[in-house]
Design a protein around this motif. Sequence first.
Motif, PDB file in Angstrom:
ATOM      1  N   GLY A  43      16.252 -10.977  43.669  1.00 47.94           N
ATOM      2  CA  GLY A  43      16.838 -12.298  43.855  1.00 47.94           C
ATOM      3  C   GLY A  43      16.069 -13.405  43.150  1.00 47.94           C
ATOM      4  O   GLY A  43      16.571 -14.509  42.991  1.00 47.94           O
ATOM      5  N   ASP A  44      14.836 -13.127  42.694  1.00 45.21           N
ATOM      6  CA  ASP A  44      14.045 -14.123  41.977  1.00 45.21           C
ATOM      7  C   ASP A  44      14.527 -14.234  40.528  1.00 45.21           C
ATOM      8  O   ASP A  44      15.149 -13.322  39.990  1.00 45.21           O
ATOM      9  CB  ASP A  44      12.564 -13.753  41.979  1.00 45.21           C
ATOM     10  N   VAL A  45      14.179 -15.358  39.902  1.00 45.47           N
ATOM     11  CA  VAL A  45      14.551 -15.601  38.515  1.00 45.47           C
ATOM     12  C   VAL A  45      13.333 -15.376  37.625  1.00 45.47           C
ATOM     13  O   VAL A  45      12.236 -15.860  37.916  1.00 45.47           O
ATOM     14  CB  VAL A  45      15.096 -17.037  38.336  1.00 45.47           C
ATOM     15  N   LEU A  46      13.518 -14.620  36.561  1.00 47.24           N
ATOM     16  CA  LEU A  46      12.470 -14.348  35.577  1.00 47.24           C
ATOM     17  C   LEU A  46      12.872 -15.021  34.273  1.00 47.24           C
ATOM     18  O   LEU A  46      13.990 -14.836  33.792  1.00 47.24           O
ATOM     19  CB  LEU A  46      12.320 -12.846  35.365  1.00 47.24           C
ATOM     20  N   SER A  47      11.968 -15.829  33.715  1.00 52.61           N
ATOM     21  CA  SER A  47      12.240 -16.526  32.458  1.00 52.61           C
ATOM     22  C   SER A  47      11.253 -16.089  31.398  1.00 52.61           C
ATOM     23  O   SER A  47      10.096 -15.794  31.692  1.00 52.61           O
ATOM     24  CB  SER A  47      12.125 -18.037  32.656  1.00 52.61           C
ATOM     25  N   GLY A  48      11.711 -16.060  30.150  1.00 50.94           N
ATOM     26  CA  GLY A  48      10.840 -15.699  29.039  1.00 50.94           C
ATOM     27  C   GLY A  48      11.650 -15.547  27.771  1.00 50.94           C
ATOM     28  O   GLY A  48      12.866 -15.717  27.758  1.00 50.94           O
ATOM     29  N   GLU A  49      10.942 -15.202  26.687  1.00 52.95           N
ATOM     30  CA  GLU A  49      11.598 -15.028  25.399  1.00 52.95           C
ATOM     31  C   GLU A  49      12.221 -13.641  25.323  1.00 52.95           C
ATOM     32  O   GLU A  49      11.591 -12.649  25.676  1.00 52.95           O
ATOM     33  CB  GLU A  49      10.598 -15.210  24.263  1.00 52.95           C
ATOM     34  N   LEU A  50      13.455 -13.593  24.850  1.00 50.80           N
ATOM     35  CA  LEU A  50      14.175 -12.320  24.718  1.00 50.80           C
ATOM     36  C   LEU A  50      13.915 -11.727  23.343  1.00 50.80           C
ATOM     37  O   LEU A  50      14.086 -12.396  22.327  1.00 50.80           O
ATOM     38  CB  LEU A  50      15.672 -12.531  24.924  1.00 50.80           C
ATOM     39  N   GLN A 104      26.320  -9.856  25.542  1.00 48.34           N
ATOM     40  CA  GLN A 104      25.877 -11.109  26.148  1.00 48.34           C
ATOM     41  C   GLN A 104      24.438 -11.424  25.729  1.00 48.34           C
ATOM     42  O   GLN A 104      24.104 -12.558  25.401  1.00 48.34           O
ATOM     43  CB  GLN A 104      25.982 -10.987  27.673  1.00 48.34           C
ATOM     44  N   LEU A 105      23.569 -10.414  25.715  1.00 48.37           N
ATOM     45  CA  LEU A 105      22.170 -10.619  25.359  1.00 48.37           C
ATOM     46  C   LEU A 105      21.974 -10.817  23.858  1.00 48.37           C
ATOM     47  O   LEU A 105      21.050 -11.520  23.434  1.00 48.37           O
ATOM     48  CB  LEU A 105      21.327  -9.427  25.814  1.00 48.37           C
ATOM     49  N   LYS A 106      22.826 -10.209  23.047  1.00 46.75           N
ATOM     50  CA  LYS A 106      22.661 -10.228  21.597  1.00 46.75           C
ATOM     51  C   LYS A 106      22.578 -11.654  21.049  1.00 46.75           C
ATOM     52  O   LYS A 106      21.795 -11.927  20.140  1.00 46.75           O
ATOM     53  CB  LYS A 106      23.830  -9.488  20.951  1.00 46.75           C
ATOM     54  N   SER A 107      23.321 -12.577  21.624  1.00 43.98           N
ATOM     55  CA  SER A 107      23.329 -13.958  21.119  1.00 43.98           C
ATOM     56  C   SER A 107      22.089 -14.746  21.521  1.00 43.98           C
ATOM     57  O   SER A 107      21.851 -15.827  20.995  1.00 43.98           O
ATOM     58  CB  SER A 107      24.587 -14.676  21.599  1.00 43.98           C
ATOM     59  N   PHE A 108      21.285 -14.216  22.449  1.00 41.09           N
ATOM     60  CA  PHE A 108      20.104 -14.936  22.930  1.00 41.09           C
ATOM     61  C   PHE A 108      18.788 -14.381  22.388  1.00 41.09           C
ATOM     62  O   PHE A 108      17.715 -14.821  22.806  1.00 41.09           O
ATOM     63  CB  PHE A 108      20.053 -14.908  24.465  1.00 41.09           C
ATOM     64  N   VAL A 109      18.820 -13.431  21.460  1.00 44.22           N
ATOM     65  CA  VAL A 109      17.602 -12.825  20.923  1.00 44.22           C
ATOM     66  C   VAL A 109      16.747 -13.901  20.240  1.00 44.22           C
ATOM     67  O   VAL A 109      17.244 -14.703  19.458  1.00 44.22           O
ATOM     68  CB  VAL A 109      17.933 -11.692  19.937  1.00 44.22           C
ATOM     69  N   GLY A 110      15.465 -13.932  20.592  1.00 43.79           N
ATOM     70  CA  GLY A 110      14.533 -14.902  20.033  1.00 43.79           C
ATOM     71  C   GLY A 110      14.510 -16.226  20.773  1.00 43.79           C
ATOM     72  O   GLY A 110      13.766 -17.123  20.418  1.00 43.79           O
TER      73      GLY A 110
END
Length: 143
Positions: A43-50, A104-110
């Motif tokens: 349930g927690d949110v993890l943020s970082g570079e993809l 969905q993830l492909k557009s957020f790489v980098g």
Amino acid sequence: MTKRFAKRLALVATMMTLVTPALSAQQDEAPPPSKPGKPINAGDVLSGELNTMRVRDVKNGKKVATYQITSEPRRLPAPSGLCNLETGPETFQLVTSSDAQAAQLKSFVGKEISVKVDEVTCASDPGQMSEAVITKWSLVKKQ
């Protein structure tokens, strides 16, 4: 020949007098004590570079995209804990369960992304490229 040897010896002695204090100063500095990262639970949110990597699928040998978030060190819930690391894992592999999630993830790489973690474990299989694996997740939209 003796003059050349004497010059080289003098050069080496000079270099040693310059290098030795720098080496001893580096050894005297103790690294700051590493603290375990803050815990991450379902349930927690993890943020970082993809990031993405192309790896061979174990089952059929085809190259597939593998997605990974690089974040600050985090502790996992018991029994995983710190994944045999001092501070906890910093790289988290996102397992895609469908082509829609991969697209969905492909557009957020980098880029910086955030995901809501539903299920996370330490990496255990040889093919896993990250320290921890998030098997169930959902992308969190930034507002």
